[in-house]
Design a protein around this motif. Structure first.
Motif, mmCIF file in Angstrom:
data_model
loop_
_atom_site.group_PDB
_atom_site.id
_atom_site.type_symbol
_atom_site.label_atom_id
_atom_site.label_comp_id
_atom_site.label_asym_id
_atom_site.label_seq_id
_atom_site.Cartn_x
_atom_site.Cartn_y
_atom_site.Cartn_z
ATOM 1 N N UNK A 28 20.283 -86.261 -90.585
ATOM 2 C CA UNK A 28 19.656 -84.966 -90.265
ATOM 3 C C UNK A 28 20.646 -83.845 -90.485
ATOM 4 N N UNK A 29 20.104 -82.686 -90.868
ATOM 5 C CA UNK A 29 20.952 -81.544 -91.185
ATOM 6 C C UNK A 29 20.246 -80.259 -90.769
ATOM 7 N N UNK A 30 21.009 -79.169 -90.689
ATOM 8 C CA UNK A 30 20.423 -77.859 -90.406
ATOM 9 C C UNK A 30 21.209 -76.810 -91.173
ATOM 10 N N UNK A 107 13.646 -83.293 -82.370
ATOM 11 C CA UNK A 107 15.002 -82.791 -82.642
ATOM 12 C C UNK A 107 15.728 -82.603 -81.315
ATOM 13 N N UNK A 108 16.883 -83.196 -81.241
ATOM 14 C CA UNK A 108 17.662 -83.194 -79.995
ATOM 15 C C UNK A 108 18.957 -82.434 -80.294
ATOM 16 N N UNK A 116 20.681 -81.199 -85.859
ATOM 17 C CA UNK A 116 20.013 -81.872 -84.745
ATOM 18 C C UNK A 116 20.116 -83.402 -84.845
ATOM 19 N N UNK A 117 20.123 -84.049 -83.701
ATOM 20 C CA UNK A 117 20.003 -85.507 -83.668
ATOM 21 C C UNK A 117 18.509 -85.847 -83.552
ATOM 22 N N UNK A 118 18.165 -87.103 -83.791
ATOM 23 C CA UNK A 118 16.770 -87.556 -83.689
ATOM 24 C C UNK A 118 16.636 -88.407 -82.425
ATOM 25 N N UNK A 119 15.863 -87.913 -81.474
ATOM 26 C CA UNK A 119 15.793 -88.582 -80.172
ATOM 27 C C UNK A 119 15.283 -90.015 -80.283
#
Lengths: 187, 187
Positions: A28-30, A107-108, A116-119
Motif C-alpha cells: 500500500x502507498x499514498x 485503511x489503517x 496506510x496499512x491494511x487492517x
C-alpha cells in the motif's frame, strides 16, 4: 472474515519470519492524498539490522510512481481469507479505481509512514526507501522496515504463494528442525 | 530417497513457477576445481526475459568468493526428501568439508555453466552473473538463468520455506484462481 487480525508491535529485525517463506504481499502507498494497493510476489529479505527488504515493482504499476515519489510503502501480509481480494487487486489498476473502496478494505493509519496499512491483513511492515540505485535499470527498490506489526495468532498464518498462471500454493505443514541447528544459526 | 527426480528441460522464462513461491534453495558453485553448496532463502525473481533472479549471498559464506570469481552458480530446488540435508548444508562450511561427499549428494554436469547441479534436487537453474552493482554494499547478485531443468512430477513439489529459528513451512494446498484473472495476467 470474522473480525480483524489483532496486530501487535513486532521487532523489525525479525520480519524474515513472515517474508522469507515467500508469500504474496499487498503493498500500500499514498501520494498527494490518494492511496493505492498492489499485489506483489517479487521480494526478498536483504539484511536483519537495519531491516532491509528488496522489492521488484514493475514500472507498469500505478503504484510505482506513488512509491518512488513518496519514498514509502507498507508491505501487508494477506492470508487465505483474502485470496480473491489478492487476485482482484492484482487484476485492476489504481489509475481507475480506489482499491480500498472497491475491495472493502480498511485503511489503517501507520505509525512511522504516511502510507496506510491494511487492517484485514495479518501483518504490516512500514517501509522507507533506503536505496534506489537499481530502480532505473531493474525496478528494484531497497526499503528499510522502520516499524512492524503482526497478529500473534495464528502463529503460522495461511499465507498465499504465487506460482504464476493463476495458481497459488498455500502455506502448509510446519517442520521444526531446531535440534539440528548450531545455536548461533538460530534467531 | 527412491531414485532421483528425472529433470527435463524447462523454459528459462518460466522459472518464477518454482522460485516465486519462496522456497529454500541449494546454491552450488565451482571454482578452481573445487565445488561447494550453500543453503539460501533470500532470493527474488526480477524479470521474465531475460530470466533474471536476485540472490543475497552473505559475505561470510565460503561460496561468496567462489560465485563472485567464477561468475556462475546453479540454483537447485530441494524438497522435503532433503530437509535434514538442507539444514546440514546450512550449518557447515565448505572451507572445511566437501559438501557433496559429506551429504551424499551427486554432482551432475550442468549444460551451460561449469558449476555442478545437484541430481537429488527437483529442479536446477543454471545461472551466469548479470549485474554486480549492489554486491559490495548489499551482497546482492543479479543472475541470468541461462538453462533450466525440472522434474515434471510431482507437479507441485513439497518445497521447504524457511521462517527462521530452525522452523520450516512445507508447501501445502494448491488453489486455482485462473478463472478470476484477466487473460493477459496469466502465463
Amino acid at each position: 472474515m470474522a473480525g480483524f487480525p489483532h496486530k501487535k508491535e513486532f521487532p523489525v529485525s525479525r520480519v524474515r519470519r513472515y517474508l522469507e517463506p515467500g508469500p504474496i504481499v499487498l503493498v500500500s502507498s499514498r501520494w498527494r492524498g490518494r492511496s493505492n494497493i498492489m499485489t506483489l510476489g517479487w521480494h526478498t529479505i536483504l539484511e536483519f539490522s537495519p531491516s532491509l527488504v528488496g522489492l521488484m515493482i514493475s514500472g507498469g504499476n500505478h503504484s510505482f510512481d506513488m512509491i518512488r515519489s513518496s519514498g514509502e510503502c507498507v508491505i501487508n501480509l494477506p492470508t487465505t481469507a483474502l485470496t480473491d481480494t489478492v487476485v482482484g487487486i492484482g487484476n485492476t489498476t489504481g489509475a481507475r479505481i480506489d482499491k480500498f473502496a472497491e475491495f472493502g478494505l480498511t485503511a489503517e493509519q501507520a505509525t512511522r509512514v504516511d502510507a496506510p496499512a491494511i487492517r484485514e491483513c495479518h501483518a504490516a511492515f512500514e517501509c522507507r526507501l533506503h536505496e534506489d540505485a537499481l530502480v532505473d535499470r531493474y525496478n528494484f527498490f531497497i526499503f528499510e522496515v522502520v516499524a512492524a506489526h503482526a497478529a500473534p495468532e495464528p502463529e503460522y498464518p495461511e499465507t498465499l504463494h504465487y506460482t504464476g498462471d493463476g495458481v497459488f500454493m498455500v502455506a502448509g505443514e510446519i517442520v521444526d528442525r531446531r535440534a539440528l541447528f548450531r545455536p548461533e544459526m538460530l534467531d
